[in-house]
Design an enzyme around this catalytic site. Sequence first.
Site, PDB file in Angstrom:
ATOM      1  N   LYS A 121       0.883  -1.209  -0.108  1.00 53.82           N
ATOM      2  CA  LYS A 121      -0.168   0.206  -0.022  1.00 53.82           C
ATOM      3  C   LYS A 121       0.732   1.271   0.155  1.00 53.82           C
ATOM      4  O   LYS A 121       0.591   2.184  -0.731  1.00 53.82           O
ATOM      5  CB  LYS A 121      -1.032  -0.052   1.408  1.00 53.82           C
ATOM      6  CG  LYS A 121      -1.903   1.266   1.152  1.00 53.82           C
ATOM      7  CD  LYS A 121      -2.526   1.524   2.540  1.00 53.82           C
ATOM      8  CE  LYS A 121      -1.398   2.244   3.515  1.00 53.82           C
ATOM      9  NZ  LYS A 121      -1.982   2.798   4.726  1.00 53.82           N
ATOM     10  N   ASP A 139      -6.261   1.148   0.919  1.00 48.19           N
ATOM     11  CA  ASP A 139      -6.384   1.119   2.494  1.00 48.19           C
ATOM     12  C   ASP A 139      -7.752   0.879   2.713  1.00 48.19           C
ATOM     13  O   ASP A 139      -8.564   0.244   2.002  1.00 48.19           O
ATOM     14  CB  ASP A 139      -5.901   2.470   2.893  1.00 48.19           C
ATOM     15  CG  ASP A 139      -6.714   3.482   2.679  1.00 48.19           C
ATOM     16  OD1 ASP A 139      -8.042   3.417   1.790  1.00 48.19           O
ATOM     17  OD2 ASP A 139      -6.745   4.610   3.055  1.00 48.19           O
TER      18      ASP A 139
END
Length: 227
Positions: A121, A139
């Site tokens: 991420k 996320d």
Amino acid sequence: MLKKDRYRAFVEYFSTHNPDAQTELNYSNPFELLVAVILSAQCTDKRINQITPALFERFPVVEALAEASIDEVFAYIRSVSYPNNKAKHLVGMAKMLVENFNGHVPETIEDLVKLPGVGRKTANVISSVVYNRPAMAVDTHVFRVSNRLGLTSRATTPLAVEKQLVKYLPEETIAVAHHWLILHGRYICLARTPKCEICPITYMCKYYETNFLKQKITRPKLKTERK
């Protein structure tokens, strides 16, 4: 609404109403953004923006952070989530940047994930924000909103969500679409109590269609009158 129509409606709406969406983390160079994103894991951007000015003043360049002790870094970030681990990650990340990348933040996902504290991420955030590459960082906001809107289906992991979004979004919108989804999830499509009553995109939302629209158009059955 078919998936392709949802994607089209999603891109059309946000391209018109928030075409220049950006991260809410404050930074002035790739190194500062990398530090801020590492710190932001399971913590709010607001909190990170409160503590980074002093941190960046003390460690203005990667070489300074690489020479710091973990205890010293901890003192600046003690109010964020998991400060012990993040202090270790920041120092380790800085040392690796100096030793392996000449002090520069690398461009590729493959190189970025080698750094301590950098998962997929975080790597995608740096790749898209700094280098404007078509990378989708997933996320909790992106995961939730894309699922509720119906942009993704049967995607149970962040990687599965990432792959579906990258597959169906126009390549030139992928980087900014990450911010569209995050901001919508942060301020309107909240986890526990989504603000559907003020949401401007309910017309394309599968969650709204399933939980509100169908309830409104379904009439209760009449009780059979006794003779």
